[in-house]
Scaffold this motif. Structure first.
Motif, PDB file in Angstrom:
ATOM      1  N   VAL A   2       2.212   0.351  -4.413  1.00 42.82           N
ATOM      2  CA  VAL A   2       3.497   0.218  -3.439  1.00 42.82           C
ATOM      3  C   VAL A   2       3.193   1.050  -2.233  1.00 42.82           C
ATOM      4  O   VAL A   2       3.354   0.471  -1.138  1.00 42.82           O
ATOM      5  CB  VAL A   2       4.775   0.571  -4.304  1.00 42.82           C
ATOM      6  N   ASP A  38      11.770  -3.587  -2.070  1.00 40.03           N
ATOM      7  CA  ASP A  38      11.119  -4.526  -3.019  1.00 40.03           C
ATOM      8  C   ASP A  38      12.291  -5.298  -3.516  1.00 40.03           C
ATOM      9  O   ASP A  38      11.867  -6.825  -3.852  1.00 40.03           O
ATOM     10  CB  ASP A  38      10.255  -4.006  -4.056  1.00 40.03           C
ATOM     11  N   TRP A  74       7.360  -4.648  -8.674  1.00 40.80           N
ATOM     12  CA  TRP A  74       7.007  -3.266  -8.257  1.00 40.80           C
ATOM     13  C   TRP A  74       8.370  -2.717  -8.269  1.00 40.80           C
ATOM     14  O   TRP A  74       8.411  -1.379  -8.392  1.00 40.80           O
ATOM     15  CB  TRP A  74       6.668  -3.400  -6.606  1.00 40.80           C
TER      16      TRP A  74
END
Length: 302
Positions: A159, A82, A136
């Motif tokens: 996620v 991420d 995230w």
């Protein structure tokens, strides 16, 4: 003998505790590096939110390419995935300024929703995507710090669902790349030489452009993880191979088509002979096959 066993057990305990300490130290270092990256991403987001394009560009020039180096040093996992995706999207946003969005190209639901919320300006859409991945990553960092609140757990559940989508999209990209490989294997060089250069180029472009476009669309929806890197390498190798194949066609056509003698030969203009271009095309197509096999191995490990 009993004393020797006690010494051996003591040595084993030392090794185990030392290994745990080293692992913990490595994890702490990784977390600190990730926190520093997340802090810089917050600066980029604040600059983007201000609407001052010049300020954003100046900050981006200061932070890049250093952010790419920092994120590459993280251990593989959701946090790195991420953060690296957010870094890539924030970096590419200024180049998208003035370009329009096309929500129909968004393959994942989370991106499609953001596109509907940021219609018109592609730069704003890329920033919104980057902000989501950064959020995230913040949740993943909070969890590592011990946070177990409902908001953190809900974000991590999202996620995990997104990682499942990643796998499905990567598998689709791999399928499209395999189709490209089959088309490349089935292509007949002799057949191309006997046809006109224009017809050969048209056929070759038609055979490869649609699958390449499909791969591009899928890659745009993938996070910047190891699967993305190897799949994009395969895509690039196919694209380069197609480029050099197209370059050889006018030169090949000159052998059999008298009418094309007056046409300029792009290889001659670039001081490259057709054999060298053909070798470059073959080398790139072989490279694409290697990346496809590596992509298969990467996805099997998921």
């Amino acid at each position: 003998m009993p004393r020797l066993r006690i010494l051996s057990l003591a040595l084993l305990c030392l090794l185990v505790s030392g290994g745990r300490a080293a692992s913990a130290a490595s994890g702490d270092s990784d977390a600190r590096r990730a926190e520093a990256i997340a802090a810089k991403l917050r600066l980029l987001d604040a600059a983007a939110a201000s609407g001052d394009a010049d300020a954003y560009r100046k900050l981006a020039c200061k932070l890049f390419p250093g952010l790419f180096v920092s994120v590459s040093q993280l251990h593989d996992g959701d946090l790195k995935t991420d953060l690296s995706t957010a870094v890539s999207l924030y970096e590419s946003a200024p180049r998208a300024r003035g370009k329009t969005t096309d929500c129909e190209r968004e393959l994942r639901q989370s991106y499609f929703r953001l596109c509907r919320e940021n219609t018109g300006d592609r730069a704003s859409l890329l920033v919104a995507k980057a902000r989501m991945h950064a959020r995230w990553a913040e949740a993943e960092l909070n969890y590592q710090r011990g946070a177990r609140d409902a908001a953190t757990r809900d974000t991590l559940a999202q996620v995990r669902a997104e990682r499942s989508t990643d796998l499905s999209l990567a598998a689709e990209a791999l399928r499209a790349l395999k189709e490209l490989a089959e088309k490349a294997d089935a292509a007949s060089p002799g057949e191309r030489r006997l046809s006109s250069s224009g017809e050969s180029a048209r056929r070759l472009a038609e055979d490869f452009s649609a699958p390449l476009e499909e791969v591009d669309r899928i890659l745009a929806s993938l996070p910047r993880d190891s699967a993305y890197r190897v799949l994009s390498n395969a895509r690039d190798a196919f694209r380069d191979g197609l480029y050099w194949q197209l370059k050889t066609l006018p030169a090949s056509a000159l052998v059999v088509n008298a009418n094309s003698l007056a046409d300029p030969d792009p290889l001659r203009q670039a001081d490259i002979n057709s054999n060298a271009a053909a070798r470059a095309a073959a080398d790139n197509l072989r490279g694409a096959q290697k990346f496809i096999r590596r992509a298969e191995e990467t996805l099997k490990e998921r």
